[in-house]
Design an enzyme around this catalytic site. Structure first.
Site, mmCIF file in Angstrom:
data_model
loop_
_atom_site.group_PDB
_atom_site.id
_atom_site.type_symbol
_atom_site.label_atom_id
_atom_site.label_comp_id
_atom_site.label_asym_id
_atom_site.label_seq_id
_atom_site.Cartn_x
_atom_site.Cartn_y
_atom_site.Cartn_z
ATOM 1 N NE ARG A 1 -4.215 -1.831 1.478
ATOM 2 C CZ ARG A 1 -5.133 -2.165 2.468
ATOM 3 N NH1 ARG A 1 -4.937 -2.075 3.511
ATOM 4 N NH2 ARG A 1 -6.161 -2.752 1.944
ATOM 5 C CE LYS B 1 -19.784 -16.268 7.131
ATOM 6 N NZ LYS B 1 -19.898 -15.046 7.780
ATOM 7 N N GLY C 1 -8.011 -8.000 -0.569
ATOM 8 C CA GLY C 1 -7.992 -8.773 0.556
ATOM 9 C C GLY C 1 -7.374 -9.924 0.443
ATOM 10 N N GLY D 1 -12.847 -5.024 0.035
ATOM 11 C CA GLY D 1 -14.294 -4.508 0.406
ATOM 12 C C GLY D 1 -14.708 -3.492 -0.724
HETATM 13 P P1 AMP Z 1 -13.217 -14.481 1.887
HETATM 14 O O1 AMP Z 1 -12.951 -13.583 2.944
HETATM 15 O O2 AMP Z 1 -14.621 -14.740 1.804
HETATM 16 O O3 AMP Z 1 -12.680 -14.436 0.700
HETATM 17 O O4 AMP Z 1 -12.695 -15.745 2.822
HETATM 18 C C1 AMP Z 1 -11.447 -16.130 2.712
HETATM 19 C C2 AMP Z 1 -11.237 -17.150 3.895
HETATM 20 O O5 AMP Z 1 -12.000 -18.509 3.391
HETATM 21 C C3 AMP Z 1 -9.753 -17.882 3.921
HETATM 22 O O6 AMP Z 1 -9.495 -17.265 5.330
HETATM 23 C C4 AMP Z 1 -9.831 -19.120 3.750
HETATM 24 O O7 AMP Z 1 -9.147 -19.856 4.937
HETATM 25 C C5 AMP Z 1 -11.177 -19.626 3.878
HETATM 26 N N1 AMP Z 1 -11.581 -20.969 3.175
HETATM 27 C C6 AMP Z 1 -11.383 -21.036 2.027
HETATM 28 N N2 AMP Z 1 -11.570 -22.477 1.839
HETATM 29 C C7 AMP Z 1 -11.838 -22.905 2.924
HETATM 30 C C8 AMP Z 1 -12.657 -24.142 3.064
HETATM 31 N N3 AMP Z 1 -12.844 -25.180 2.563
HETATM 32 N N4 AMP Z 1 -12.883 -24.409 4.554
HETATM 33 C C9 AMP Z 1 -12.934 -23.456 5.435
HETATM 34 N N5 AMP Z 1 -12.649 -22.160 5.093
HETATM 35 C C10 AMP Z 1 -12.014 -21.901 3.881
#
Ligand code: AMP
Length: 410
Positions: free
Chosen positions: A44, A206, A359, A382
């Protein structure tokens, strides 16, 4: 002349202003990760240098401002900008004067000096609660010593905070720096006549965080490639057993509908056909590869498997545009990073325009060693998702003229 990006309509850039002898309030995103006083990733800071250097070359007096982390109060010294001031001094070869009381008269005293080899860095803006409260009083103090306001803090532009919103609202002369200009142009290229085939690679924890972006991209992309924990909700929605994997039960219906809507549009949806699984989150001893998309009841999916990597890599090899947001597995753990890194490699080797949301995806691209092979890695997680979803970013909207017939003065 190139056609300006739709998202930048009416917004001035730092190039439009006469900067010689003017005081520029430059809002940057210098919110770098720290371990103690050690900066662990200075992306950054380096991404902000072009605008800083341009202002200095043009003879501006520079006040640089940023937030850092989420301090509870001004006594939370571990969030001091001091390490940033030190690094900026080295990178700019100038004295960086850290103003502990950003709202004090001290700033004016320095500005009235000749400031030949100095710039001012305000202490962490969030040390004053007026920042997050979008305080007009705080904005008024900053405006009292600034001629021109420049926002180059893309990662903070989705927040209506005082340095992002209240201040430019009262500043007649205002615009963006080079970093935001590039971010918007790159993100606009994902929704404004993108080159085909266009694939969105979505992963992460998610599905609920990604619904808005899926909706926005549904009619634009040619296909979705899904990984991470998100994938298990899609598999379960098709009655495929996923064992103890993370599933958003309240999103099963949505996932089922989405699969149908994608099919109805004749677009592709790639889901994992095998997985790297284990018995517990982070357990390495019981790690194994599944032979199909089915996960046994005592196991949970933690990464995509080798057959899946192959399928996804072929799709990316043939793509002309790719947007990637979210890791394919728990990439922070070395035992479960392979799928994510293989996707980064496939992207690196693809000739597509490849844009990575900020992120976790930016961190994953960085950790994979292929970051420099991407066309663009957003500095704002975000903010990039919100922008892509079609939401208006307060930090950008405030820089447009109020009426269409007006122009922001230069
Ligand atoms: P996001 O912020 O939604 O992009 O999510 C990122 C996070 O999702 C990271 O910290 C990953 O460790 C987690 N993640 C990715 N795949 C999995 C999985 N199969 N089970 C649990 N967490 C996961």
């Amino acid at each position: 002349m190139s056609v300006p990006s739709a998202g930048l309509k009416g917004i001035k850039t730092v190039r439009d202003f006469e900067l010689e002898g003017k005081t520029v309030f430059l809002r940057l995103d210098l919110n770098v990760p720290l371990e103690g006083t050690k900066i662990t990733d200075e992306t950054r800071i380096t991404a902000s240098l072009p605008t800083i250097n341009y202002c200095l070359e043009k003879g501006a007096k520079l006040i640089v401002a940023s937030h850092l982390g989420r301090p509870k109060s001004a006594d939370d010294k571990k969030y001091s900008m001091e390490p940033v001031a030190k690094r900026l001094t080295e990178l700019l070869n100038r004295e960086v004067v850290l103003m502990e009381e950003p709202s004090s008269e001290g700033v004016k005293h320095i500005l009235y000096g000749n400031m030949k080899n100095q710039i001012i860095l305000l202490e962490n803006l969030r040390f004053d609660e007026g920042e997050t409260e979008n305080s007009p009083q705080l904005a008024q103090q900053w405006a009292s010593y600034s001629d021109i306001y420049i926002n180059d803090a893309f990662g903070a532009s989705h927040r209506a905070h005082a340095s992002i919103h209240a201040l430019p609202e009262i500043m007649p002369r205002k615009g963006i720096g080079f970093l935001i200009e590039k971010e918007i142009k790159m993100l606009d290229s994902l929704t404004d006549k993108p080159k085909k085939p266009y694939i969105a690679v979505l992963g992460g924890a998610k599905i609920s965080d990604k619904i808005a972006v899926i909706e926005k991209l549904m009619d634009i992309v040619d296909g979705f490639v899904i990984g991470g924990a998100m994938a298990y909700t899609f598999l379960k929605a098709q009655n495929i057993p996923v064992g103890k994997s993370l599933v958003e039960t309240d999103k099963l219906k949505y996932a089922k509908e989405m699969i149908e809507r994608i099919e109805a549009r004749n677009k592709s949806l790639l889901l994992p056909v095998d997985h790297i699984v284990s018995t517990e989150f982070g357990n390495v001893e019981n790690k194994k590869v599944t032979s199909s998309a089915v996960i046994d009841e005592n196991y949970m999916g933690l990464d995509i498997g080798p057959k899946t990597v192959k399928n996804y890599s072929v799709a990316l090899e043939n793509a002309a545009t790719v947007f990637w947001n979210g890791p394919m597995g728990v990439f922070e753990n070395k035992a479960f990073c392979e799928g994510t890194f293989a996707i980064a490699k496939a992207l690196a080797e693809s000739k597509a325009l490849k844009i990575v949301g900020g992120g976790d995806s930016a961190a994953a691209a960085e950790a994979s060693g292929y970051a420099d092979k991407m066309s663009h890695i957003s500095t704002g997680g975000g903010a990039s998702l919100e922008y892509l979803q079609g939401e208006k970013l307060p930090g950008l909207e405030v820089l447009r003229p109020r009426k269409q017939s007006e122009q922001v003065p230069v």
